[in-house]
Design a protein around this motif. Structure first.
Motif, PDB file in Angstrom:
ATOM      1  N   LEU A   1     103.973  55.382  81.710  1.00 65.84           N
ATOM      2  CA  LEU A   1     105.424  54.777  81.550  1.00 65.84           C
ATOM      3  C   LEU A   1     105.593  53.579  82.538  1.00 65.84           C
ATOM      4  N   LEU A   2     105.774  52.363  81.941  1.00 65.77           N
ATOM      5  CA  LEU A   2     105.891  51.329  82.787  1.00 65.77           C
ATOM      6  C   LEU A   2     107.550  50.867  82.703  1.00 65.77           C
ATOM      7  N   ASP A   3     107.807  49.684  83.572  1.00 63.42           N
ATOM      8  CA  ASP A   3     109.241  49.156  83.184  1.00 63.42           C
ATOM      9  C   ASP A   3     109.273  48.764  82.021  1.00 63.42           C
TER      10      ASP A   3
ATOM     11  N   VAL B   1     102.590  60.316  76.486  1.00 64.51           N
ATOM     12  CA  VAL B   1     103.901  59.597  76.646  1.00 64.51           C
ATOM     13  C   VAL B   1     105.005  60.490  76.379  1.00 64.51           C
ATOM     14  N   ARG B   2     105.369  61.350  75.526  1.00 64.88           N
ATOM     15  CA  ARG B   2     106.332  62.043  75.228  1.00 64.88           C
ATOM     16  C   ARG B   2     106.615  62.908  76.404  1.00 64.88           C
ATOM     17  N   MET B   3     105.679  63.412  76.918  1.00 60.66           N
ATOM     18  CA  MET B   3     105.828  64.457  77.995  1.00 60.66           C
ATOM     19  C   MET B   3     106.116  63.740  79.280  1.00 60.66           C
ATOM     20  N   LEU B   4     105.613  62.480  79.473  1.00 60.10           N
ATOM     21  CA  LEU B   4     106.297  61.816  80.627  1.00 60.10           C
ATOM     22  C   LEU B   4     107.663  61.473  80.333  1.00 60.10           C
TER      23      LEU B   4
ATOM     24  N   GLY C   1     110.861  62.219  82.765  1.00 62.07           N
ATOM     25  CA  GLY C   1     111.205  60.987  83.583  1.00 62.07           C
ATOM     26  C   GLY C   1     110.379  60.464  84.736  1.00 62.07           C
ATOM     27  N   LEU C   2     109.128  60.697  84.390  1.00 66.43           N
ATOM     28  CA  LEU C   2     107.994  60.068  85.179  1.00 66.43           C
ATOM     29  C   LEU C   2     107.679  58.789  85.061  1.00 66.43           C
TER      30      LEU C   2
END
Length: 116
Positions: free
Chosen positions: A52-54, A72-75, A79-80
Motif C-alpha cells: 500500500l503506497l500513498d 492488498v485487502r489484508m494490508l 492499515g499497514l
C-alpha cells in the motif's frame, strides 16, 4: 528483508512469506529482484506480492490469479502502508482450488504477527 520459509505445506505445495519497508514502485521492483537473487525464490512457481503506497495499492499476482488482491485487502485491514509483503509458492503437483487463497491469508497473517 525478512523471510519466513516453509510457512505452509499442502499437497506438495510449499509456501514462504517475505517483506520489507517499501515506499515506491521502484523499491517494490528492487525488493522482488533481490528476493529472486536467491535461486530458490527465482525457481518458485509464484511470487505474489502487494504494497500500500500513498498513491494507492500496487500488486502482482505472478500467475496466482487474485492472490495479490488478497494481500492488498489484508494490508488495508491492518492499515499497514509502506511495507511490501510477498507470498511465494512452489507448486507441488496438485491443484489446491480455493485453499490457495486461505494459504496466502495464513502466510500473510504469520508475517504480520512477526511484525508485532
Amino acid at each position: 528483508m525478512k523471510i519466513i520459509d516453509n510457512v505452509i505445506s499442502d499437497r506438495g505445495s510449499k509456501y514462504a512469506v517475505s517483506g520489507a519497508p517499501c515506499t515506491s514502485p521502484e523499491e517494490a521492483k528492487a525488493f522482488i529482484k533481490e528476493l529472486c537473487r536467491k535461486k530458490k525464490f527465482a525457481k518458485a512457481t509464484h511470487n505474489t506480492w502487494a504494497v500500500l503506497l500513498d498513491e494507492g495499492p500496487l500488486k502482482n499476482d505472478d500467475g496466482e490469479s487474485g492472490a495479490g488482491m488478497v494481500i492488498v485487502r489484508m494490508l488495508e485491514r491492518e492499515g499497514l502502508k509502506g511495507h511490501i509483503i510477498c507470498v511465494t509458492r512452489w507448486f507441488g503437483g496438485k491443484h489446491l482450488g480455493g485453499d490457495r487463497f486461505r494459504h496466502v491469508q495464513d502466510a500473510v497473517r504469520v508475517y504480520l504477527e512477526g511484525l508485532g
